[in-house]
Design a protein around this motif. Sequence first.
Motif, PDB file in Angstrom:
ATOM      1  N   GLY A  57       0.931  -1.085   0.007  1.00  0.00           N
ATOM      2  CA  GLY A  57       0.086  -0.091   0.120  1.00  0.00           C
ATOM      3  C   GLY A  57       0.825   1.242   0.072  1.00  0.00           C
ATOM      4  O   GLY A  57       0.477   2.305  -0.558  1.00  0.00           O
ATOM      5  N   GLU A  58       2.033   1.216   0.685  1.00  0.00           N
ATOM      6  CA  GLU A  58       3.050   2.432   0.615  1.00  0.00           C
ATOM      7  C   GLU A  58       3.399   2.559  -0.724  1.00  0.00           C
ATOM      8  O   GLU A  58       3.761   3.721  -1.182  1.00  0.00           O
ATOM      9  N   VAL A  59       3.782   1.632  -1.328  1.00  0.00           N
ATOM     10  CA  VAL A  59       4.201   1.645  -2.850  1.00  0.00           C
ATOM     11  C   VAL A  59       3.091   2.321  -3.693  1.00  0.00           C
ATOM     12  O   VAL A  59       3.559   3.357  -4.422  1.00  0.00           O
ATOM     13  N   ILE A  64       1.324   7.290  -6.520  1.00  0.00           N
ATOM     14  CA  ILE A  64       0.263   8.187  -6.717  1.00  0.00           C
ATOM     15  C   ILE A  64       0.972   9.763  -6.284  1.00  0.00           C
ATOM     16  O   ILE A  64       0.617  10.431  -7.205  1.00  0.00           O
ATOM     17  N   GLY A  65       1.739   9.659  -5.408  1.00  0.00           N
ATOM     18  CA  GLY A  65       2.370  11.080  -5.048  1.00  0.00           C
ATOM     19  C   GLY A  65       3.500  11.340  -6.077  1.00  0.00           C
ATOM     20  O   GLY A  65       3.549  12.497  -6.467  1.00  0.00           O
ATOM     21  N   GLN A  69      -1.201  12.331  -9.054  1.00  0.00           N
ATOM     22  CA  GLN A  69      -2.604  11.896  -9.400  1.00  0.00           C
ATOM     23  C   GLN A  69      -3.630  12.344  -8.581  1.00  0.00           C
ATOM     24  O   GLN A  69      -4.775  12.364  -8.766  1.00  0.00           O
ATOM     25  N   ASN A  70      -3.178  12.781  -7.298  1.00  0.00           N
ATOM     26  CA  ASN A  70      -4.270  13.591  -6.505  1.00  0.00           C
ATOM     27  C   ASN A  70      -4.253  14.747  -6.606  1.00  0.00           C
ATOM     28  O   ASN A  70      -3.249  15.436  -5.997  1.00  0.00           O
ATOM     29  N   THR A  76       3.649  14.652  -4.314  1.00  0.00           N
ATOM     30  CA  THR A  76       4.275  14.369  -2.769  1.00  0.00           C
ATOM     31  C   THR A  76       5.292  13.651  -2.722  1.00  0.00           C
ATOM     32  O   THR A  76       5.919  13.610  -1.576  1.00  0.00           O
ATOM     33  N   HIS A  77       5.767  12.652  -3.761  1.00  0.00           N
ATOM     34  CA  HIS A  77       6.679  11.691  -3.577  1.00  0.00           C
ATOM     35  C   HIS A  77       7.600  11.886  -4.776  1.00  0.00           C
ATOM     36  O   HIS A  77       7.190  12.580  -5.724  1.00  0.00           O
TER      37      HIS A  77
END
Length: 138
Positions: A57-59, A64-65, A69-70, A76-77
Amino acid sequence: MTAQHPHRTPGPAPTAPPPEDLWSSIDALWHWLDAHRVHDTREDLLLRMLKLSEEVGEVAQAVIGATGQNPRKGTTHTWADVQAELCDVTITALVALRTLTPEAQEVFTAHLSRVTQRSLAGPTGGHVRWSGVSTATR
């Protein structure tokens, strides 16, 4: 080996710096986790397996970050964060395997060999095709 943990080998947790070798490191991490476990039942085994889902889930969160995508959060990453999270998944999976068997290296090596032989001996010369498009050209 104990009655409650048939795959546990007794011994003190290592206190030296982590070893450089992959399998020595996995074994050292397993000993450290075993010495600090909260549960002394099969629950510990199940929780160690569930940890793998948490890491996966952290991957997803990092991907996404990294792709932004958000729209509420934006980027964010980084892709380096994704790499680190993938490493965490790999480490967690190998420690989980070590939890199931003290012969984790042998089990993993044999399985990797089977998967490699099966995959590279395929009719497409090792290139998987999705919808008629070779992944070698993607």
